[in-house]
Scaffold this motif. Sequence first.
Motif, mmCIF file in Angstrom:
data_model
loop_
_atom_site.group_PDB
_atom_site.id
_atom_site.type_symbol
_atom_site.label_atom_id
_atom_site.label_comp_id
_atom_site.label_asym_id
_atom_site.label_seq_id
_atom_site.Cartn_x
_atom_site.Cartn_y
_atom_site.Cartn_z
ATOM 1 N N SER A 216 0.594 -1.120 -0.140
ATOM 2 C CA SER A 216 -0.147 0.040 0.028
ATOM 3 C C SER A 216 0.858 1.285 -0.083
ATOM 4 N N SER A 217 0.406 2.360 -0.665
ATOM 5 C CA SER A 217 1.379 3.395 -0.861
ATOM 6 C C SER A 217 0.440 4.690 -1.016
ATOM 7 N N ARG A 218 0.704 5.829 -0.339
ATOM 8 C CA ARG A 218 0.090 6.955 -0.728
ATOM 9 C C ARG A 218 1.214 8.095 -1.431
ATOM 10 N N ILE A 219 2.300 7.537 -1.724
ATOM 11 C CA ILE A 219 3.304 8.231 -2.363
ATOM 12 C C ILE A 219 3.821 7.506 -3.723
ATOM 13 N N ALA A 220 3.823 8.107 -4.674
ATOM 14 C CA ALA A 220 4.319 7.460 -5.875
ATOM 15 C C ALA A 220 4.972 8.736 -6.973
ATOM 16 N N VAL A 221 6.347 8.425 -7.234
ATOM 17 C CA VAL A 221 7.061 9.443 -8.111
ATOM 18 C C VAL A 221 7.634 8.575 -9.018
ATOM 19 N N ASN A 222 8.157 9.391 -10.207
ATOM 20 C CA ASN A 222 8.731 8.676 -11.396
ATOM 21 C C ASN A 222 10.140 8.652 -11.354
ATOM 22 N N ASN A 223 10.842 8.924 -10.295
ATOM 23 C CA ASN A 223 12.405 9.114 -10.558
ATOM 24 C C ASN A 223 13.001 8.350 -9.138
ATOM 25 N N PRO A 224 13.678 7.307 -9.377
ATOM 26 C CA PRO A 224 14.282 6.544 -8.383
ATOM 27 C C PRO A 224 15.028 7.501 -7.358
ATOM 28 N N ARG A 225 15.521 8.587 -7.647
ATOM 29 C CA ARG A 225 16.348 9.519 -6.656
ATOM 30 C C ARG A 225 15.367 10.136 -5.784
ATOM 31 N N ALA A 226 14.245 10.420 -6.440
ATOM 32 C CA ALA A 226 13.168 10.924 -5.583
ATOM 33 C C ALA A 226 12.541 10.050 -4.659
ATOM 34 N N VAL A 227 12.447 8.613 -5.050
ATOM 35 C CA VAL A 227 11.916 7.925 -4.276
ATOM 36 C C VAL A 227 12.868 7.688 -3.009
ATOM 37 N N LYS A 228 14.236 7.843 -3.288
ATOM 38 C CA LYS A 228 15.190 7.550 -2.239
ATOM 39 C C LYS A 228 15.003 8.915 -1.267
ATOM 40 N N GLU A 229 14.677 9.994 -1.687
ATOM 41 C CA GLU A 229 14.502 11.241 -0.832
ATOM 42 C C GLU A 229 13.267 10.918 0.095
ATOM 43 N N VAL A 230 12.433 10.422 -0.198
ATOM 44 C CA VAL A 230 11.331 10.354 0.261
ATOM 45 C C VAL A 230 11.444 9.248 1.196
ATOM 46 N N VAL A 231 11.938 8.245 0.825
ATOM 47 C CA VAL A 231 12.247 7.386 2.113
ATOM 48 C C VAL A 231 13.274 7.781 3.085
ATOM 49 N N LEU A 232 14.278 8.493 2.522
ATOM 50 C CA LEU A 232 15.227 9.361 3.817
ATOM 51 C C LEU A 232 14.526 10.014 4.585
ATOM 52 N N ALA A 233 13.300 10.683 4.137
ATOM 53 C CA ALA A 233 12.512 11.835 4.967
ATOM 54 C C ALA A 233 11.637 10.719 5.641
ATOM 55 N N GLY A 234 11.506 9.377 5.912
ATOM 56 C CA GLY A 234 10.550 8.519 6.677
ATOM 57 C C GLY A 234 9.403 8.399 6.066
ATOM 58 N N GLY A 235 9.468 8.455 4.719
ATOM 59 C CA GLY A 235 8.130 8.045 4.097
ATOM 60 C C GLY A 235 7.650 6.860 3.774
ATOM 61 N N GLY A 236 8.403 5.864 4.077
ATOM 62 C CA GLY A 236 8.089 4.531 4.187
ATOM 63 C C GLY A 236 9.325 3.393 3.610
#
Length: 294
Positions: A216-236
């Motif tokens: 399950s996810s409430r956040i989707a982005v189309n760039n792996p580096r952006a995914v990393k930044e969201v994860v670094l910020a505690g997004g999941g």
Amino acid sequence: MDTITGIKTIIAVVETGSFTAAGDRLGLSKALVSKYVGIVEQDLGVRLFNRSTRRISITEAGQSYYASVVPVIESYSEMLDNLSGQGAVANGKLRVSAPVSFGESNLAPLLPELMRRYPNLSIELVLSDKTIDLLEEGVDLAIRIGSVSDSNLIARQITSYPLILCASNDYIERFGTPTSVMELEKHATVIDSNFKIGRHWPIVSPDGEALTANVSSRIAVNNPRAVKEVVLAGGGVGLIPEIVVQDDIAAGKLVQVMSNYQTFEFGLFAIYPHRKFVAQKVKTFVEFLFEKFS
């Protein structure tokens, strides 16, 4: 205008589909491209392109001319390499396309070293996550991560990168560490919308069983580096190519979870047009990629 310039102009117009784009590739104005095309047509006594106010289209004679002159230009370029003694030395301008994240983080820092090795070589790096037409865009070589299906291109696989599951220390402290697919499905995740798998992550268990995590996810982005930044910020929990997160894991900023499970891999490919003569600058760059990434 000499004959070779005229031939190169026709080839550029055919491959880019417009006088403007051909001019951009050749460093000429649209008016000069049109003039050169007109001179070639006048010399041949045939019309190579049909023109309207909005578009151009190649004629049957133009298609025949293009098919005939491409091998001529390739042989001519190869002959110049050999006669100038540059057959084994990269020189000239090389236009390279690469995905944004890979280009920024992994390729761009290596270019100064390449320039030091080959002082007669220059690089134009074009970053885009879209699949481009190499001929239309005037690109000598493209780097792609994933799969390649165009049979008109040569695809050299440089290496492959596994995707790994990871999360930030802050997220793990708050929500715990998933240790199974069932537990993973209860966690927040960050989706890379480039992946066709969407929210259905293929995972192989330690005993080799093929599983699917329906996350399950409430956040989707189309760039792996952006995914990393969201994860670094505690997004999941993120499913991210190892090459994108390896430095953050080494630094303790991210933690790999479910490390005894496997996901899937992406290939890193060098792509260039399927032609008999491959310029030395392209060969050199491919060899450089193998040296640095394989």
